[in-house]
Motif scaffolding. Sequence first.
Motif, PDB file in Angstrom:
ATOM      1  N   THR A   1      17.739   7.549  43.646  1.00 57.15           N
ATOM      2  CA  THR A   1      16.823   6.436  43.339  1.00 57.15           C
ATOM      3  C   THR A   1      16.613   6.238  41.841  1.00 57.15           C
ATOM      4  O   THR A   1      16.612   5.110  41.355  1.00 57.15           O
ATOM      5  N   HIS A   2      16.428   7.344  41.105  1.00 57.70           N
ATOM      6  CA  HIS A   2      16.214   7.216  39.654  1.00 57.70           C
ATOM      7  C   HIS A   2      17.238   8.047  38.895  1.00 57.70           C
ATOM      8  O   HIS A   2      16.929   8.706  37.917  1.00 57.70           O
ATOM      9  N   PHE A   3      18.476   7.996  39.406  1.00 57.15           N
ATOM     10  CA  PHE A   3      19.535   8.832  38.837  1.00 57.15           C
ATOM     11  C   PHE A   3      19.734   8.581  37.340  1.00 57.15           C
ATOM     12  O   PHE A   3      20.033   9.487  36.575  1.00 57.15           O
ATOM     13  N   GLY A   4      19.515   7.323  36.918  1.00 56.32           N
ATOM     14  CA  GLY A   4      19.725   6.961  35.510  1.00 56.32           C
ATOM     15  C   GLY A   4      18.819   7.716  34.550  1.00 56.32           C
ATOM     16  O   GLY A   4      19.103   7.814  33.357  1.00 56.32           O
ATOM     17  N   SER A   5      17.705   8.243  35.080  1.00 56.59           N
ATOM     18  CA  SER A   5      16.804   8.960  34.183  1.00 56.59           C
ATOM     19  C   SER A   5      17.084  10.461  34.193  1.00 56.59           C
ATOM     20  O   SER A   5      16.402  11.219  33.505  1.00 56.59           O
ATOM     21  N   ARG A   6      18.104  10.889  34.965  1.00 58.27           N
ATOM     22  CA  ARG A   6      18.432  12.320  34.939  1.00 58.27           C
ATOM     23  C   ARG A   6      19.328  12.630  33.736  1.00 58.27           C
ATOM     24  O   ARG A   6      20.141  11.820  33.317  1.00 58.27           O
ATOM     25  N   THR A   7      19.182  13.822  33.193  1.00 53.80           N
ATOM     26  CA  THR A   7      19.963  14.179  32.009  1.00 53.80           C
ATOM     27  C   THR A   7      21.302  14.796  32.399  1.00 53.80           C
ATOM     28  O   THR A   7      22.201  14.894  31.589  1.00 53.80           O
TER      29      THR A   7
ATOM     30  N   ILE B   1      18.941   5.710  48.219  1.00 50.15           N
ATOM     31  CA  ILE B   1      18.344   5.022  47.070  1.00 50.15           C
ATOM     32  C   ILE B   1      17.152   4.244  47.615  1.00 50.15           C
ATOM     33  O   ILE B   1      17.327   3.310  48.401  1.00 50.15           O
ATOM     34  N   LYS B   2      15.973   4.644  47.238  1.00 45.71           N
ATOM     35  CA  LYS B   2      14.741   4.075  47.786  1.00 45.71           C
ATOM     36  C   LYS B   2      14.658   2.579  47.503  1.00 45.71           C
ATOM     37  O   LYS B   2      14.910   2.141  46.377  1.00 45.71           O
ATOM     38  N   GLY B   3      14.314   1.814  48.529  1.00 47.97           N
ATOM     39  CA  GLY B   3      14.214   0.374  48.361  1.00 47.97           C
ATOM     40  C   GLY B   3      15.520  -0.336  48.683  1.00 47.97           C
ATOM     41  O   GLY B   3      15.630  -1.550  48.528  1.00 47.97           O
ATOM     42  N   THR B   4      16.544   0.403  49.131  1.00 47.51           N
ATOM     43  CA  THR B   4      17.806  -0.214  49.557  1.00 47.51           C
ATOM     44  C   THR B   4      18.144   0.321  50.951  1.00 47.51           C
ATOM     45  O   THR B   4      17.382   1.102  51.525  1.00 47.51           O
ATOM     46  N   ASN B   5      19.328  -0.076  51.438  1.00 48.40           N
ATOM     47  CA  ASN B   5      19.748   0.412  52.760  1.00 48.40           C
ATOM     48  C   ASN B   5      20.386   1.789  52.686  1.00 48.40           C
ATOM     49  O   ASN B   5      20.826   2.299  53.707  1.00 48.40           O
ATOM     50  N   ALA B   6      20.488   2.332  51.479  1.00 47.75           N
ATOM     51  CA  ALA B   6      21.134   3.641  51.360  1.00 47.75           C
ATOM     52  C   ALA B   6      20.141   4.722  51.757  1.00 47.75           C
ATOM     53  O   ALA B   6      19.113   4.895  51.121  1.00 47.75           O
TER      54      ALA B   6
ATOM     55  N   GLU C   1       8.871   7.550  39.047  1.00 46.70           N
ATOM     56  CA  GLU C   1       9.732   8.178  40.045  1.00 46.70           C
ATOM     57  C   GLU C   1       9.365   7.725  41.464  1.00 46.70           C
ATOM     58  O   GLU C   1      10.195   7.704  42.360  1.00 46.70           O
ATOM     59  N   LYS C   2       8.085   7.413  41.655  1.00 49.13           N
ATOM     60  CA  LYS C   2       7.593   7.021  42.966  1.00 49.13           C
ATOM     61  C   LYS C   2       8.070   5.623  43.352  1.00 49.13           C
ATOM     62  O   LYS C   2       8.242   5.304  44.525  1.00 49.13           O
ATOM     63  N   ALA C   3       8.277   4.800  42.332  1.00 44.33           N
ATOM     64  CA  ALA C   3       8.627   3.397  42.576  1.00 44.33           C
ATOM     65  C   ALA C   3       9.999   3.269  43.231  1.00 44.33           C
ATOM     66  O   ALA C   3      10.823   4.179  43.167  1.00 44.33           O
ATOM     67  N   ASP C   4      10.223   2.118  43.861  1.00 41.08           N
ATOM     68  CA  ASP C   4      11.545   1.819  44.405  1.00 41.08           C
ATOM     69  C   ASP C   4      12.553   1.707  43.266  1.00 41.08           C
ATOM     70  O   ASP C   4      12.177   1.513  42.113  1.00 41.08           O
TER      71      ASP C   4
ATOM     72  N   PHE D   1      28.583   0.528  46.430  1.00 42.90           N
ATOM     73  CA  PHE D   1      27.804   1.705  46.829  1.00 42.90           C
ATOM     74  C   PHE D   1      27.478   1.647  48.319  1.00 42.90           C
ATOM     75  O   PHE D   1      27.555   2.655  49.030  1.00 42.90           O
ATOM     76  N   MET D   2      27.138   0.432  48.788  1.00 41.12           N
ATOM     77  CA  MET D   2      26.719   0.266  50.183  1.00 41.12           C
ATOM     78  C   MET D   2      27.908   0.260  51.140  1.00 41.12           C
ATOM     79  O   MET D   2      27.757   0.087  52.335  1.00 41.12           O
ATOM     80  N   GLN D   3      29.124   0.439  50.596  1.00 39.50           N
ATOM     81  CA  GLN D   3      30.297   0.496  51.481  1.00 39.50           C
ATOM     82  C   GLN D   3      30.722   1.936  51.754  1.00 39.50           C
ATOM     83  O   GLN D   3      31.846   2.166  52.209  1.00 39.50           O
ATOM     84  N   GLY D   4      29.877   2.902  51.478  1.00 39.04           N
ATOM     85  CA  GLY D   4      30.287   4.284  51.792  1.00 39.04           C
ATOM     86  C   GLY D   4      29.425   5.342  51.113  1.00 39.04           C
ATOM     87  O   GLY D   4      29.015   6.319  51.741  1.00 39.04           O
ATOM     88  N   CYS D   5      29.141   5.146  49.819  1.00 44.08           N
ATOM     89  CA  CYS D   5      28.302   6.126  49.108  1.00 44.08           C
ATOM     90  C   CYS D   5      26.973   6.282  49.853  1.00 44.08           C
ATOM     91  O   CYS D   5      26.390   7.373  49.892  1.00 44.08           O
ATOM     92  N   ASN D   6      26.514   5.168  50.454  1.00 47.63           N
ATOM     93  CA  ASN D   6      25.209   5.165  51.137  1.00 47.63           C
ATOM     94  C   ASN D   6      25.192   6.055  52.377  1.00 47.63           C
ATOM     95  O   ASN D   6      24.130   6.389  52.883  1.00 47.63           O
ATOM     96  N   SER D   7      26.393   6.463  52.866  1.00 47.91           N
ATOM     97  CA  SER D   7      26.367   7.334  54.045  1.00 47.91           C
ATOM     98  C   SER D   7      25.915   8.749  53.652  1.00 47.91           C
ATOM     99  O   SER D   7      25.525   9.530  54.501  1.00 47.91           O
ATOM    100  N   CYS D   8      25.992   9.065  52.378  1.00 49.43           N
ATOM    101  CA  CYS D   8      25.579  10.404  51.934  1.00 49.43           C
ATOM    102  C   CYS D   8      24.392  10.386  50.978  1.00 49.43           C
ATOM    103  O   CYS D   8      23.727  11.399  50.808  1.00 49.43           O
ATOM    104  N   HIS D   9      24.158   9.273  50.290  1.00 51.75           N
ATOM    105  CA  HIS D   9      23.101   9.225  49.279  1.00 51.75           C
ATOM    106  C   HIS D   9      22.016   8.227  49.653  1.00 51.75           C
ATOM    107  O   HIS D   9      22.308   7.176  50.209  1.00 51.75           O
TER     108      HIS D   9
END
Length: 345
Positions: free
Chosen positions: A284-290, A270-275, A241-244, A260-268
Amino acid sequence: MKAQLTSILRLTLLVGSFLLMYPLNAFALMDAMSTFDVKGTIGQEQLTVFWFTVGVSAFLLLTVGGVFFYALFRFRAKPGQDFVVPEQTHGSAKIEIALIIASCLLLLVIAVPNAKALFVMDKPPEGKKVMKVVAIGHQWWWEFQYPDLGITTANELHIPVDTAIDIDIKSVDVIHSFWVPRLAGKMDALPGQINRMWLDANEPGKYYGQCTEFCGDSHAQMRFLVFAHKQAEFDKWSRAEKADAIKPETVSQVNGQKVFMQGCNSCHAIKGTNAMGMVGPNLTHFGSRTSLGAVMYKNDTEHLAKWIKYPQQMKPGNLMKLEQANMLLSDKDVTDLVSYLQNLK
Ligand code: HEC
Ligand SMILES: [Cu+2]
């Protein structure tokens, strides 16, 4: 005759439904959010206080009721007996003082386990491992930060078992309330103030949480999950979880990130990106959420695609308003976003 029958029927229904309430409640007790099936130190303490108070109240009810029914039968007019007016008296200082003292004693008895519970709730026992978490209420989802681990996540709180989780509870907008019924009692989340509580889980498992202070449209859909793990498993989770965020791998994922970087990033964020948006959950690790949408839906392809395309239909009133980011998504954009987000394990 007919009127009598209907009123008998009504009475039967009324009494019957009262009788049914008991077994139905017993089923409810086994529910995932039952304060009767607790797995945390504070929950256990509070349940003990509850049963103790119920016990004292039952004792009172039986004593007073017992004396009442005893007098009713013992002193009733026997068949054939002449009706006599008993001797009339008013008040009895002795009995009244005795009753006042007895009530005070009973209240004192109830106060003891209550006071003990207050100390238990105040701070974790000496020598117990402690982990710091900040829980922040947002209309209508929960942000969880682990200041010592450098982790920010949402709606799914992971904790190690048998560790005191020292929680700072805050709100960014209105009053919410943080509650995991099977682990501990509630604590309000107030804007501009930090409230503190601690809790622990004695057994690995998944515990349901819920906002319990009405906070607007989607208050009922402001749930969260607490996953309690054995320490080694928790360490594994926290390292990941700590990782980018994982870099996009396929063509579709690369395009997903671009969209994502054309608008979603204004609200969300993601560590290691411009969002770096702060309005919505950290992905950042949304894929591991249930789950998705504060535990409203399962996090699978179908629900995620619908969520991204029609967030307002999926959770009416929620603050993911794509118009605000001027986003018009094609079906391909949605598919690519889904693929990008699912890969963020
Ligand atoms: C105006 C701000 C805003 C924009 C723009 C926005 N979102 Fe959201 N998003 C939110 C908020 C707020 C939530 C939380 C909603 C809730 O559960 O009440 C959310 C929730 C989510 C969730 C669910 C997260 C979870 O853990 O439950 C996903 C996935 C998501 N957004 C993806 C996207 C994608 C993809 C885009 C771009 C197409 C986007 N969002 C654009 C504000 C925004
Ligand atoms: Cu609420």
